[in-house]
Design a protein around this motif. Sequence first.
Motif, PDB file in Angstrom:
ATOM      1  N   VAL A 174       0.830  -1.209   0.000  1.00 42.56           N
ATOM      2  CA  VAL A 174       0.000   0.000   0.000  1.00 42.56           C
ATOM      3  C   VAL A 174       0.870   1.266   0.000  1.00 42.56           C
ATOM      4  N   ASN A 175       2.128   1.077  -0.316  1.00 40.18           N
ATOM      5  CA  ASN A 175       3.009   2.246  -0.461  1.00 40.18           C
ATOM      6  C   ASN A 175       3.693   2.190  -1.826  1.00 40.18           C
ATOM      7  N   GLY A 176       2.898   1.811  -2.820  1.00 38.57           N
ATOM      8  CA  GLY A 176       3.373   1.811  -4.194  1.00 38.57           C
ATOM      9  C   GLY A 176       4.343   0.684  -4.513  1.00 38.57           C
ATOM     10  N   ALA A 177       4.614   0.558  -5.810  1.00 39.76           N
ATOM     11  CA  ALA A 177       5.637  -0.391  -6.250  1.00 39.76           C
ATOM     12  C   ALA A 177       6.973   0.012  -5.643  1.00 39.76           C
ATOM     13  N   SER A 178       7.129   1.306  -5.355  1.00 36.62           N
ATOM     14  CA  SER A 178       8.383   1.791  -4.746  1.00 36.62           C
ATOM     15  C   SER A 178       8.749   0.981  -3.507  1.00 36.62           C
ATOM     16  N   SER A 179       7.762   0.694  -2.665  1.00 35.25           N
ATOM     17  CA  SER A 179       8.081  -0.031  -1.427  1.00 35.25           C
ATOM     18  C   SER A 179       8.478  -1.480  -1.735  1.00 35.25           C
TER      19      SER A 179
ATOM     20  N   ALA B 114      16.497   2.617 -14.592  1.00 35.60           N
ATOM     21  CA  ALA B 114      15.839   2.348 -13.308  1.00 35.60           C
ATOM     22  C   ALA B 114      15.049   3.544 -12.799  1.00 35.60           C
ATOM     23  N   HIS B 115      14.018   3.238 -12.022  1.00 37.04           N
ATOM     24  CA  HIS B 115      13.215   4.241 -11.311  1.00 37.04           C
ATOM     25  C   HIS B 115      13.987   4.700 -10.069  1.00 37.04           C
ATOM     26  N   VAL B 116      13.621   5.875  -9.548  1.00 41.32           N
ATOM     27  CA  VAL B 116      14.332   6.433  -8.389  1.00 41.32           C
ATOM     28  C   VAL B 116      14.242   5.499  -7.172  1.00 41.32           C
ATOM     29  N   SER B 117      13.204   4.679  -7.086  1.00 39.88           N
ATOM     30  CA  SER B 117      13.085   3.752  -5.940  1.00 39.88           C
ATOM     31  C   SER B 117      14.251   2.758  -5.919  1.00 39.88           C
ATOM     32  N   VAL B 118      14.837   2.493  -7.096  1.00 42.75           N
ATOM     33  CA  VAL B 118      15.990   1.593  -7.164  1.00 42.75           C
ATOM     34  C   VAL B 118      17.178   2.255  -6.446  1.00 42.75           C
TER      35      VAL B 118
ATOM     36  N   VAL C  60      16.812  -5.925 -12.585  1.00 43.89           N
ATOM     37  CA  VAL C  60      16.507  -5.262 -13.859  1.00 43.89           C
ATOM     38  C   VAL C  60      15.102  -4.665 -13.823  1.00 43.89           C
ATOM     39  N   THR C  61      14.890  -3.696 -14.704  1.00 42.01           N
ATOM     40  CA  THR C  61      13.567  -3.070 -14.860  1.00 42.01           C
ATOM     41  C   THR C  61      13.050  -3.409 -16.248  1.00 42.01           C
ATOM     42  N   ASN C  62      11.878  -4.020 -16.291  1.00 40.89           N
ATOM     43  CA  ASN C  62      11.324  -4.455 -17.579  1.00 40.89           C
ATOM     44  C   ASN C  62       9.831  -4.743 -17.415  1.00 40.89           C
TER      45      ASN C  62
ATOM     46  N   GLY D 227       9.922  -0.904 -19.600  1.00 35.57           N
ATOM     47  CA  GLY D 227      10.159   0.454 -19.114  1.00 35.57           C
ATOM     48  C   GLY D 227       8.863   1.254 -19.116  1.00 35.57           C
ATOM     49  N   TYR D 228       8.982   2.478 -18.649  1.00 32.85           N
ATOM     50  CA  TYR D 228       7.867   3.418 -18.597  1.00 32.85           C
ATOM     51  C   TYR D 228       7.206   3.556 -19.970  1.00 32.85           C
ATOM     52  N   HIS D 229       8.042   3.440 -21.008  1.00 27.88           N
ATOM     53  CA  HIS D 229       7.601   3.618 -22.393  1.00 27.88           C
ATOM     54  C   HIS D 229       6.951   2.374 -22.982  1.00 27.88           C
TER      55      HIS D 229
ATOM     56  N   VAL E  79      13.111  -8.414 -10.583  1.00 25.29           N
ATOM     57  CA  VAL E  79      12.617  -7.602 -11.688  1.00 25.29           C
ATOM     58  C   VAL E  79      11.652  -6.531 -11.175  1.00 25.29           C
ATOM     59  N   ASP E  80      11.932  -5.288 -11.536  1.00 23.89           N
ATOM     60  CA  ASP E  80      10.949  -4.226 -11.343  1.00 23.89           C
ATOM     61  C   ASP E  80      10.026  -4.292 -12.560  1.00 23.89           C
ATOM     62  N   GLU E  81       8.863  -4.898 -12.354  1.00 25.67           N
ATOM     63  CA  GLU E  81       7.889  -5.066 -13.429  1.00 25.67           C
ATOM     64  C   GLU E  81       6.675  -4.177 -13.140  1.00 25.67           C
ATOM     65  N   ALA E  82       6.985  -2.978 -12.602  1.00 24.77           N
ATOM     66  CA  ALA E  82       5.908  -2.051 -12.214  1.00 24.77           C
ATOM     67  C   ALA E  82       5.003  -1.729 -13.394  1.00 24.77           C
ATOM     68  N   HIS E  83       5.582  -1.708 -14.605  1.00 24.70           N
ATOM     69  CA  HIS E  83       4.770  -1.388 -15.790  1.00 24.70           C
ATOM     70  C   HIS E  83       4.380  -2.626 -16.580  1.00 24.70           C
ATOM     71  N   GLY E  84       4.522  -3.789 -15.965  1.00 22.69           N
ATOM     72  CA  GLY E  84       4.131  -5.023 -16.658  1.00 22.69           C
ATOM     73  C   GLY E  84       2.946  -5.655 -15.950  1.00 22.69           C
TER      74      GLY E  84
ATOM     75  N   LEU F 226       0.330  -2.399  -9.512  1.00 19.98           N
ATOM     76  CA  LEU F 226      -0.998  -2.786  -9.999  1.00 19.98           C
ATOM     77  C   LEU F 226      -1.903  -1.587 -10.284  1.00 19.98           C
ATOM     78  N   HIS F 227      -1.643  -0.482  -9.556  1.00 18.93           N
ATOM     79  CA  HIS F 227      -2.501   0.688  -9.744  1.00 18.93           C
ATOM     80  C   HIS F 227      -2.254   1.360 -11.092  1.00 18.93           C
ATOM     81  N   LYS F 228      -1.111   1.052 -11.714  1.00 25.55           N
ATOM     82  CA  LYS F 228      -0.764   1.831 -12.910  1.00 25.55           C
ATOM     83  C   LYS F 228      -1.744   1.584 -14.047  1.00 25.55           C
ATOM     84  N   LEU F 229      -2.029   0.322 -14.328  1.00 29.09           N
ATOM     85  CA  LEU F 229      -2.961   0.045 -15.436  1.00 29.09           C
ATOM     86  C   LEU F 229      -3.931  -1.094 -15.158  1.00 29.09           C
TER      87      LEU F 229
HETATM   88  C1  LIG Z   1       9.764   1.430 -13.434  1.00 33.32           C
HETATM   89  C2  LIG Z   1       9.079   1.909 -12.179  1.00 33.32           C
HETATM   90  N1  LIG Z   1       9.269   1.231 -11.034  1.00 33.32           N
HETATM   91  C3  LIG Z   1       8.693   1.606  -9.882  1.00 33.32           C
HETATM   92  C4  LIG Z   1       7.870   2.706  -9.838  1.00 33.32           C
HETATM   93  C5  LIG Z   1       7.259   3.105  -8.534  1.00 33.32           C
HETATM   94  O1  LIG Z   1       5.886   2.914  -8.563  1.00 33.32           O
HETATM   95  P1  LIG Z   1       4.915   3.578  -7.490  1.00 33.32           P
HETATM   96  O2  LIG Z   1       4.629   4.949  -7.984  1.00 33.32           O
HETATM   97  O3  LIG Z   1       3.724   2.671  -7.504  1.00 33.32           O
HETATM   98  O4  LIG Z   1       5.605   3.569  -6.179  1.00 33.32           O
HETATM   99  C6  LIG Z   1       7.645   3.449 -11.004  1.00 33.32           C
HETATM  100  C7  LIG Z   1       6.770   4.636 -10.992  1.00 33.32           C
HETATM  101  O5  LIG Z   1       6.538   5.303 -11.967  1.00 33.32           O
HETATM  102  C8  LIG Z   1       8.278   3.052 -12.205  1.00 33.32           C
HETATM  103  O6  LIG Z   1       8.112   3.739 -13.353  1.00 33.32           O
END
Ligand SMILES: Cc1ncc(COP(=O)(O)O)c(C=O)c1O
Length: 387
Positions: free
Chosen positions: A91-96, A118-122, A168-170, A172-174, A196-201, A226-229
């Motif tokens: 409940v604190n985003g994919a970041s957590s 990578a995202h800033v959370s990395v 890895v992140t896969n 990407g945002y794009h 894997v940061d699969e926040a956008h998958g 999960l909230h993204k899409l």
């Molecule tokens: C690749 C990637 N990972 C992690 C996050 C973090 O997601 P959240 O905003 O749900 O914490 C983002 C957010 O845009 C992202 O683009």
Amino acid sequence: MSTFSFAQKDAPLFDNFHQYSRREIAAFHTPGHRGGRGCEGLFRRLGGDLLALDLTELKGANLEQDPDFLLRAAEKLAAEAFGAAHSYFLVNGASSGVVTAFLALKGKGSTVLVARNAHVSVLNGLVLSGLKPIFLSPTWVEGLPCLPAAETVAKALAAHPQVAGVFVTNPGYHGIYGPLDAIATLCQARKVPLVVDEAHGGHLRYIDPAIPEASRVGADLWVWGLHKLMGSLTQTGVLHLGSTVFSREAVEEALTLVSSTSPSYLLLSSLDSARRQLYFHGREMFTQAAGLGSFLRRSCGDRPRLKILTAAHLPPGYGLDPTKVVVSLTAAGWSGLDAEEILRRKYGVQAEYADRDYLYFFISYAQKKQEVTALGEALLALAATPG
Ligand SMILES: Cc1ncc(COP(=O)(O)O)c(C=O)c1O
């Protein structure tokens, strides 16, 4: 979804908290707004019945068993639906989830291979874990950083065989995804954990089950936004454990370091409910979204002053999420940032993101076709107007 599971019809956390919230109970616990009764007027009216679901751990609502009973039941259904060994609601985003993954990796060594796209959370995960990163260069596609090539990972693993893991992140945002399967094979051969940061998958499985997602390639730990899409409320995500490479204890201990002791059961309920919706309707939801993405590409594609990223721009082994539409109007004289502003101010269109070169649009299954038509017309109008 290979075999149908009848249990997926339940949303134990959502359904039980919903029922609980309708009971006549004199509440003497947090939160103090008492089911919305004490919220400020407009907020109360807008929140409606949902405010009664704004609860946290409660014995009565949890069937008087262990306080996490319903949460664990909901997470078990999520793991089954999404192809994980265990899933943890965030409940604190994919970041957590990303930070948790680094804290879990810390138990495996002192250095970690990290893909630079990578995202800033990395970076936050690296700071908090104290792990020393060895960065992997991304593959660049039309100026956009993507998953590194398998050869890049192979060379780094050969030079640094003692790493705690590969992060890895896969995609990407794009929306560009890469050869995660080949990277997983390399990690498995060297017995190095793959995270894997699969926040956008996550939703890609509903578009084409052959796309190499973390669960399919045998990643050890991966994170979904999960909230993204995928239909849950903002700030929700899921951390998935795929193997026994990380113990559940290590992951759960790391999670407590980044989690509230009063998680919002409104947000958790939305994850439980989104999982049920995805299980039964994911395919039609994302066929719809992908169709709208293709419609937009067809309406505006192949113009001299307007570029839309397509599969033709990608190197072998890379693919494009059809629900992400990446547009450049630089040939018409518009930077991404200026085009974003005029689209918002003049055309009533809000992009997900913009940078110097590109505009990024996320197409949802809940999108109206006329909105996509309006976006296409606005893009064509901008392409015809020198910036
Ligand atoms: C690749 C990637 N990972 C992690 C996050 C973090 O997601 P959240 O905003 O749900 O914490 C983002 C957010 O845009 C992202 O683009």
